[in-house]
Design a protein around this motif. Structure first.
Motif, mmCIF file in Angstrom:
data_model
loop_
_atom_site.group_PDB
_atom_site.id
_atom_site.type_symbol
_atom_site.label_atom_id
_atom_site.label_comp_id
_atom_site.label_asym_id
_atom_site.label_seq_id
_atom_site.Cartn_x
_atom_site.Cartn_y
_atom_site.Cartn_z
ATOM 1 N N ILE A 134 0.835 -1.195 0.000
ATOM 2 C CA ILE A 134 0.000 0.000 0.000
ATOM 3 C C ILE A 134 0.873 1.250 0.000
ATOM 4 O O ILE A 134 0.664 2.187 -0.775
ATOM 5 N N LYS A 173 0.730 0.578 -4.563
ATOM 6 C CA LYS A 173 0.078 -0.460 -5.360
ATOM 7 C C LYS A 173 -1.428 -0.487 -5.086
ATOM 8 O O LYS A 173 -1.866 -0.262 -3.966
ATOM 9 N N SER A 174 -2.201 -0.787 -6.120
ATOM 10 C CA SER A 174 -3.651 -0.887 -5.984
ATOM 11 C C SER A 174 -4.027 -2.239 -5.392
ATOM 12 O O SER A 174 -3.211 -3.169 -5.348
ATOM 13 N N ASN A 175 -5.280 -2.356 -4.960
ATOM 14 C CA ASN A 175 -5.756 -3.644 -4.446
ATOM 15 C C ASN A 175 -5.593 -4.746 -5.484
ATOM 16 O O ASN A 175 -5.228 -5.883 -5.160
ATOM 17 N N LYS A 176 -5.874 -4.423 -6.744
ATOM 18 C CA LYS A 176 -5.766 -5.413 -7.814
ATOM 19 C C LYS A 176 -4.314 -5.866 -7.988
ATOM 20 O O LYS A 176 -4.031 -7.061 -8.144
ATOM 21 N N GLU A 177 -3.384 -4.908 -7.934
ATOM 22 C CA GLU A 177 -1.963 -5.245 -8.075
ATOM 23 C C GLU A 177 -1.485 -6.095 -6.895
ATOM 24 O O GLU A 177 -0.738 -7.070 -7.069
ATOM 25 N N PRO A 208 -8.926 -9.688 -4.621
ATOM 26 C CA PRO A 208 -9.022 -8.277 -4.230
ATOM 27 C C PRO A 208 -9.866 -8.079 -2.965
ATOM 28 O O PRO A 208 -9.584 -7.186 -2.159
ATOM 29 N N GLU A 268 -8.751 -6.200 0.454
ATOM 30 C CA GLU A 268 -9.524 -5.145 1.087
ATOM 31 C C GLU A 268 -9.726 -5.423 2.572
ATOM 32 O O GLU A 268 -9.676 -4.506 3.410
ATOM 33 N N ARG A 300 -6.428 -4.629 4.220
ATOM 34 C CA ARG A 300 -6.242 -3.180 4.244
ATOM 35 C C ARG A 300 -7.046 -2.560 5.399
ATOM 36 O O ARG A 300 -6.529 -1.734 6.156
#
Length: 224
Positions: free
Chosen positions: A167, A171-175, A184, A188, A191
């Protein structure tokens, strides 16, 4: 109640810090305290980096080590682990300017007997030496508070730490999901858990708290 140290017995000391002025200041304090202390101190060696500190302890097996945990070549808990292996009876007084709760917790867990702040007068540290030498432990009040605040962050799971670092790296959740081979939705959940444990309400707050608690590497390479 701890038994007092035997009167007149000399305490052998090693001072490890990468700044000569600090090594000399501690030596002077020990010399000046000898007049009022029932156990005089004798500095048997000094060290200016982590490897020298380990070698000196191995050679002299001192009663007491003054240790800065931020030195070249080796630092922090790794020095303490080696010292405990080579000289398990040496009492370790760590003095540091570091305020990252994660780093401080690692030092305490590794086996430091005393934890002192460089922001406080060095004589305050010297007054606690009889306690350390008699088998006691001491953590400066400001560090004790940091450690209490860091207990929540210390409860992060290994997976949560992985997600945290990703994070912070942007980086995104998808990455993150793709790199960790999880969904994902699971990312989440991790996160949300990390944000809750670190009491952060934004990525900026999360980064600040993680850096403060020593949970991520602040070098540019880790942030890209």
């Amino acid at each position: 109640m701890m038994n007092p140290e035997p009167t007149g017995k000399t305490c052998s000391v090693i001072i490890a810090d990468d700044h000569a002025i600090i090594r000399e200041a501690i030596r002077d304090l020990l010399d000046n305290s000898a007049a009022n202390d029932s156990r005089p101190y004798t500095v048997v060696a000094t060290a200016e980096n982590g490897l020298e500190a380990i070698a000196a302890v191995k050679a002299h097996q001192p009663d007491l080590l003054f240790l800065d945990i931020s030195m070249p070549l080796a630092s922090g808990a790794e020095i303490i682990h080696d010292i405990r292996r080579w000289s398990p009876d040496t009492r370790i007084a760590v003095f540091t300017g570091i305020s990252a709760a994660g780093v401080l917790a690692g030092v305490v867990e590794a086996g430091a007997d005393g934890l002192f702040s460089k922001a406080l007068p060095a004589r305050d540290m010297v007054t606690k030496l009889p306690l350390l030498l008699s088998g006691g432990r001491y953590v400066a009040q400001e560090f004790a508070e940091l450690l209490r605040r860091g207990q929540q962050s210390g409860a992060l799971t290994a997976r949560e730490r992985q997600v945290l670092n990703m994070i912070v790296a942007g980086k995104s959740n998808k990455e993150i999901a793709g790199e960790l081979y999880i969904s994902p939705k699971t990312v989440e959940k991790h996160r949300a858990s990390v944000m809750n444990k670190l009491e952060a309400h934004s990525v900026v707050q999360l980064m600040a708290r993680a850096l403060q608690d020593g949970l991520i590497d602040p070098s540019p390479a880790s942030m890209g």
